[in-house]
Design an enzyme around this catalytic site. Sequence first.
Site, short mmCIF file in Angstrom:
data_model
loop_
_atom_site.label_atom_id
_atom_site.label_comp_id
_atom_site.label_asym_id
_atom_site.label_seq_id
_atom_site.Cartn_x
_atom_site.Cartn_y
_atom_site.Cartn_z
N HIS A 63 0.91 -1.26 -0.02
CA HIS A 63 0.15 -0.11 -0.04
C HIS A 63 0.96 1.29 -0.01
O HIS A 63 1.83 1.46 0.52
CB HIS A 63 -1.14 0.12 1.18
N ASP A 163 5.77 2.38 7.04
CA ASP A 163 4.56 1.91 6.72
C ASP A 163 3.68 2.54 5.83
O ASP A 163 3.15 3.49 5.98
CB ASP A 163 3.60 1.73 8.07
N GLU A 193 -5.28 1.69 1.98
CA GLU A 193 -5.23 0.60 3.03
C GLU A 193 -5.52 0.97 4.51
O GLU A 193 -5.96 0.37 5.30
CB GLU A 193 -3.65 0.10 3.15
N GLU A 194 -4.88 2.17 5.02
CA GLU A 194 -5.02 2.53 6.29
C GLU A 194 -6.48 2.92 6.83
O GLU A 194 -6.85 3.08 8.04
CB GLU A 194 -3.93 3.92 6.91
N ASP A 216 3.89 -5.80 3.84
CA ASP A 216 3.71 -4.59 4.64
C ASP A 216 4.64 -4.85 5.91
O ASP A 216 5.30 -5.76 6.16
CB ASP A 216 2.16 -4.84 5.28
N HIS A 303 3.29 3.49 13.14
CA HIS A 303 2.07 4.60 13.20
C HIS A 303 2.90 5.97 14.02
O HIS A 303 2.08 6.79 14.62
CB HIS A 303 1.02 4.50 13.46
CO CO Z 1 -0.38 1.19 9.00
ZN ZN Z 2 0.67 -0.82 6.45
#
Ligand code: CO
Ligand code: ZN
Length: 332
Positions: A63, A163, A193-194, A216, A303
């Site tokens: 992603h 990420d 994706e998030e 990922d 994150h």
């Molecule tokens: Co993420």
């Molecule tokens: Zn991710």
Amino acid sequence: MKSLIQKLVETTGPSGFEHSIRDLIRDEIDDAADAISVDALGSLIARKGTKTDDGMRVMISAHIDEIGLMATHIDSNGFIRFTNIGGINPLTCFGGRVKFMDGTQGVIGMDGLESGKVPKLSDLFIDVGASSRDDCPVKVGDVCGFERPFLDLGKRLVAKSMDDRIAAAIAIEGLKRLESTPHEVHFVFSTQEEVGLRGATTAAYGVDPDVGFAVDVTRSGDTPRRLTKMETALGDGPAIKVRDSSFIADPRLVDWMVQTAKDAEIPYQLEVLESGGTDGRAIQLTRSGVPAGCISIACRYIHSPSEMVDSDDVENAVRLLVALLSNPINLG
Ligand code: CO
Ligand code: ZN
């Protein structure tokens, strides 16, 4: 590869606003892919190889969106209130810097810092240096990403959007290094994706793969007090996902991935993630179901604006991806 990683992680592209990062990746892979397309949700899909008798149609998904913030309200003094795009921990926000899609930059402030309490997102605001609603260049609905330069610590690499731009880097490098494959491979650089695997959901339907993998990041259990009870650790090799809270990887694929890693003498670790999901779920649940798996990169501080990965894991993930795609897929 580090300069590619730097370009990828420093580009702003929260979920739904992936045009800049998509353009950058398209330029990177233009010569290496047999065909490139973009679907209605903005996922970039690069095809390589022709399906032979031993081959399958394979989807690889990385992603390209990142977590970010969206303006909800601008007050009379020009302070911007916001909501989250994807999973944002308020702890990681205060004092951080953000960049809107038009390049406007700002800082995240809060009232009552001296109280020492842990803020909620609603306690925080973005300050772009405006003094009134009228001179604030940001309007309701505008989005921003976190702003933090790439940090090269040698073996360990740090950035705001490892990420999942590190997976985009792995997929790009894998696409370039893949010389011969019995498969028709679709490298999907998925959007949104998030906010719930949305880009991969439509891309998987469109590609209609026989088998698929997400690439990922995953959590690592190797910080000082080891409060995250996970086996995965930076530097122990790409992780072959067994399950997360979004899907159970097809055990036949897991076995085949492990065997491929062993045969190619690539270090690997097994991953069980108790909370979190990937595009693997979207692939597995498309149409009438698809065997799906995931290659993960152990990552600290996911994150946050300083997500850390290990450069050897990245290189070994590229090697594993190329090894997987160079051989027939054995589902036992
Ligand atoms: Co993420
Ligand atoms: Zn991710």
